[in-house]
Every structure is written in C-alpha cells, then in structure tokens.
Design a protein around this motif. Structure first.
Motif, PDB file in Angstrom:
ATOM      1  N   LEU A 171      -1.993  -4.671 -12.709  1.00 61.46           N
ATOM      2  CA  LEU A 171      -1.990  -5.163 -10.861  1.00 61.46           C
ATOM      3  C   LEU A 171      -1.646  -3.397 -10.615  1.00 61.46           C
ATOM      4  O   LEU A 171      -2.397  -3.003  -9.839  1.00 61.46           O
ATOM      5  CB  LEU A 171      -1.003  -5.707 -10.229  1.00 61.46           C
ATOM      6  CG  LEU A 171      -1.034  -6.943 -10.601  1.00 61.46           C
ATOM      7  CD1 LEU A 171       0.574  -7.883 -10.300  1.00 61.46           C
ATOM      8  CD2 LEU A 171      -2.006  -7.490  -9.403  1.00 61.46           C
ATOM      9  N   ASP A 172      -1.479  -2.437 -11.766  1.00 60.94           N
ATOM     10  CA  ASP A 172      -1.684  -0.834 -10.942  1.00 60.94           C
ATOM     11  C   ASP A 172      -2.467  -0.571 -11.951  1.00 60.94           C
ATOM     12  O   ASP A 172      -2.612  -0.250 -12.736  1.00 60.94           O
ATOM     13  CB  ASP A 172       0.213  -0.800 -11.846  1.00 60.94           C
ATOM     14  CG  ASP A 172       0.427   0.706 -11.629  1.00 60.94           C
ATOM     15  OD1 ASP A 172      -0.130   1.478 -10.093  1.00 60.94           O
ATOM     16  OD2 ASP A 172       0.175   1.770 -12.189  1.00 60.94           O
ATOM     17  N   PRO A 184       5.068   8.078 -11.553  1.00 65.90           N
ATOM     18  CA  PRO A 184       5.581   8.109 -10.071  1.00 65.90           C
ATOM     19  C   PRO A 184       5.295   9.680  -9.361  1.00 65.90           C
ATOM     20  O   PRO A 184       4.595   9.478  -8.070  1.00 65.90           O
ATOM     21  CB  PRO A 184       7.214   7.353  -9.953  1.00 65.90           C
ATOM     22  CG  PRO A 184       6.707   6.415 -11.138  1.00 65.90           C
ATOM     23  CD  PRO A 184       5.690   7.311 -11.847  1.00 65.90           C
ATOM     24  N   PRO A 185       5.559  10.608  -9.535  1.00 64.20           N
ATOM     25  CA  PRO A 185       5.928  11.913  -9.501  1.00 64.20           C
ATOM     26  C   PRO A 185       4.147  12.356  -8.605  1.00 64.20           C
ATOM     27  O   PRO A 185       3.816  12.967  -7.940  1.00 64.20           O
ATOM     28  CB  PRO A 185       6.271  12.563 -10.263  1.00 64.20           C
ATOM     29  CG  PRO A 185       7.186  11.835 -11.324  1.00 64.20           C
ATOM     30  CD  PRO A 185       6.462  10.588 -11.459  1.00 64.20           C
ATOM     31  N   GLN A 245      -0.136  12.835  -4.591  1.00 65.48           N
ATOM     32  CA  GLN A 245      -1.153  12.599  -4.225  1.00 65.48           C
ATOM     33  C   GLN A 245      -1.114  11.630  -3.022  1.00 65.48           C
ATOM     34  O   GLN A 245      -1.170  12.502  -2.010  1.00 65.48           O
ATOM     35  CB  GLN A 245      -1.688  11.280  -5.145  1.00 65.48           C
ATOM     36  CG  GLN A 245      -2.189  12.171  -6.649  1.00 65.48           C
ATOM     37  CD  GLN A 245      -3.394  13.542  -6.392  1.00 65.48           C
ATOM     38  OE1 GLN A 245      -4.140  13.976  -5.082  1.00 65.48           O
ATOM     39  NE2 GLN A 245      -3.771  14.236  -6.961  1.00 65.48           N
ATOM     40  N   ILE A 246       0.057  11.584  -2.729  1.00 61.58           N
ATOM     41  CA  ILE A 246       0.528  10.515  -1.057  1.00 61.58           C
ATOM     42  C   ILE A 246       1.214  11.630   0.098  1.00 61.58           C
ATOM     43  O   ILE A 246      -0.057  11.675   0.877  1.00 61.58           O
ATOM     44  CB  ILE A 246       1.602   9.706  -1.484  1.00 61.58           C
ATOM     45  CG1 ILE A 246       1.242   8.319  -2.301  1.00 61.58           C
ATOM     46  CG2 ILE A 246       2.214   9.259   0.309  1.00 61.58           C
ATOM     47  CD1 ILE A 246       2.088   7.249  -2.116  1.00 61.58           C
ATOM     48  N   ASN A 254       0.700   0.190  -5.902  1.00 59.32           N
ATOM     49  CA  ASN A 254       1.038   0.757  -6.540  1.00 59.32           C
ATOM     50  C   ASN A 254       3.132   0.867  -7.647  1.00 59.32           C
ATOM     51  O   ASN A 254       3.591   0.673  -8.509  1.00 59.32           O
ATOM     52  CB  ASN A 254      -0.330   1.295  -7.207  1.00 59.32           C
ATOM     53  CG  ASN A 254      -1.475   0.747  -7.211  1.00 59.32           C
ATOM     54  OD1 ASN A 254      -1.615  -0.706  -6.985  1.00 59.32           O
ATOM     55  ND2 ASN A 254      -2.560   1.293  -6.901  1.00 59.32           N
ATOM     56  N   LEU A 255       3.170   1.921  -7.003  1.00 54.04           N
ATOM     57  CA  LEU A 255       4.697   2.251  -7.137  1.00 54.04           C
ATOM     58  C   LEU A 255       5.390   1.070  -7.147  1.00 54.04           C
ATOM     59  O   LEU A 255       6.152   1.217  -8.784  1.00 54.04           O
ATOM     60  CB  LEU A 255       4.891   3.367  -5.707  1.00 54.04           C
ATOM     61  CG  LEU A 255       4.067   4.632  -6.484  1.00 54.04           C
ATOM     62  CD1 LEU A 255       4.814   5.597  -4.902  1.00 54.04           C
ATOM     63  CD2 LEU A 255       4.867   4.958  -6.772  1.00 54.04           C
ATOM     64  N   TRP A 256       5.414  -0.031  -6.253  1.00 57.87           N
ATOM     65  CA  TRP A 256       6.353  -1.471  -6.556  1.00 57.87           C
ATOM     66  C   TRP A 256       6.063  -1.836  -7.749  1.00 57.87           C
ATOM     67  O   TRP A 256       7.013  -2.402  -8.459  1.00 57.87           O
ATOM     68  CB  TRP A 256       6.184  -1.859  -5.185  1.00 57.87           C
ATOM     69  CG  TRP A 256       7.132  -1.232  -4.021  1.00 57.87           C
ATOM     70  CD1 TRP A 256       6.704  -0.975  -2.657  1.00 57.87           C
ATOM     71  CD2 TRP A 256       8.372  -1.489  -3.972  1.00 57.87           C
ATOM     72  NE1 TRP A 256       8.118  -0.908  -2.540  1.00 57.87           N
ATOM     73  CE2 TRP A 256       9.001  -0.678  -3.096  1.00 57.87           C
ATOM     74  CE3 TRP A 256       8.712  -2.431  -4.869  1.00 57.87           C
ATOM     75  CZ2 TRP A 256      10.509  -1.152  -2.640  1.00 57.87           C
ATOM     76  CZ3 TRP A 256      10.874  -2.151  -4.961  1.00 57.87           C
ATOM     77  CH2 TRP A 256      11.610  -2.070  -3.615  1.00 57.87           C
ATOM     78  N   TYR A 257       4.692  -1.643  -7.554  1.00 60.41           N
ATOM     79  CA  TYR A 257       4.451  -2.323  -9.436  1.00 60.41           C
ATOM     80  C   TYR A 257       4.691  -2.028 -10.017  1.00 60.41           C
ATOM     81  O   TYR A 257       5.178  -2.415 -11.355  1.00 60.41           O
ATOM     82  CB  TYR A 257       2.687  -2.564  -9.521  1.00 60.41           C
ATOM     83  CG  TYR A 257       1.667  -3.478  -8.336  1.00 60.41           C
ATOM     84  CD1 TYR A 257       2.811  -4.824  -8.140  1.00 60.41           C
ATOM     85  CD2 TYR A 257       0.641  -3.170  -8.224  1.00 60.41           C
ATOM     86  CE1 TYR A 257       1.649  -6.013  -6.853  1.00 60.41           C
ATOM     87  CE2 TYR A 257       0.355  -4.345  -7.026  1.00 60.41           C
ATOM     88  CZ  TYR A 257       0.793  -5.149  -6.192  1.00 60.41           C
ATOM     89  OH  TYR A 257       0.102  -5.950  -5.724  1.00 60.41           O
ATOM     90  N   GLN A 258       5.255  -0.298 -10.081  1.00 57.38           N
ATOM     91  CA  GLN A 258       5.301   0.246 -11.637  1.00 57.38           C
ATOM     92  C   GLN A 258       6.881   0.392 -12.033  1.00 57.38           C
ATOM     93  O   GLN A 258       7.832  -0.035 -12.933  1.00 57.38           O
ATOM     94  CB  GLN A 258       5.125   1.980 -11.586  1.00 57.38           C
ATOM     95  CG  GLN A 258       3.646   1.388 -11.449  1.00 57.38           C
ATOM     96  CD  GLN A 258       3.604   3.558 -11.671  1.00 57.38           C
ATOM     97  OE1 GLN A 258       4.336   4.572 -10.981  1.00 57.38           O
ATOM     98  NE2 GLN A 258       1.663   4.416 -12.096  1.00 57.38           N
TER      99      GLN A 258
END
Length: 95
Positions: free
Chosen positions: A17-18, A38-39, A44-45, A60-64
């Motif tokens: 899903l990520d 994540p970093p 990018q965010i 996507n961070l939650w998926y990771q």
C-alpha cells in the motif's frame, strides 16, 4: 506458526500500500530509490504546498509504520510458535 504467516501477509499488504515514490514521481518530483525512508518523505512534505499530496504522504508514512510493526509481530509470533512446539510437540502427531 500459521498465525505468523497470516501476520506476515498483513505486513506485506501494508508494504504494497505504500506508494510514496509513485506519488512523488506523478507530481514531478524526482526520487531515486523506489522505497523511500520516512526522513526523505518528511523532507519532501516540508517543501510541498499541495494539501492533498501531503495527506497521501502522511498516510503512506502510517503504512510504513504498520508494515514494520506487523513484520516484528510476525517474527515474534514465529519465535513463540517454535518455542511452543519444542515444549509441546503437536505438529509431529499430525504427520
């Protein structure tokens, strides 16, 4: 031990899903590895202004994080299953 396989399958689902690299590439942001850590995503965010893209990247961070948590849970479940089979061998009697 079968539970460990199911938990690992759930971990793989969260990994699939990520798609953070795909999201960034679709919006014209070049990234080199397919799996972004994540970093890199957080960096990018900070540079983005598109709220919808930022929300997708946070998801996507939650998926990771869920992928890592379920992978660790699968490993622990496998270890517990092996230890349980050593003390109470049930699979041998099924053969």
């Amino acid at each position: 031990m079968v539970v460990a396989v199911f938990v690992y399958i759930i971990a793989i689902i969260f990994r699939l899903l990520d798609n953070s690299a795909g999201l960034l590439i679709r919006h014209g942001i070049s990234v080199s590895p397919f799996y972004l850590k994540p970093p890199i995503i957080l960096e990018q965010i900070e540079q983005l202004e598109d709220k919808k893209l930022i929300r997708k990247l946070h998801r996507n961070l939650w998926y990771q994080k869920l992928h890592i948590a379920f992978t660790v849970l699968a490993i622990l479940t496998l270890i517990v299953g092996i230890i349980y089979e050593i003390y109470n061998p049930y699979i041998i009697y099924l053969m």
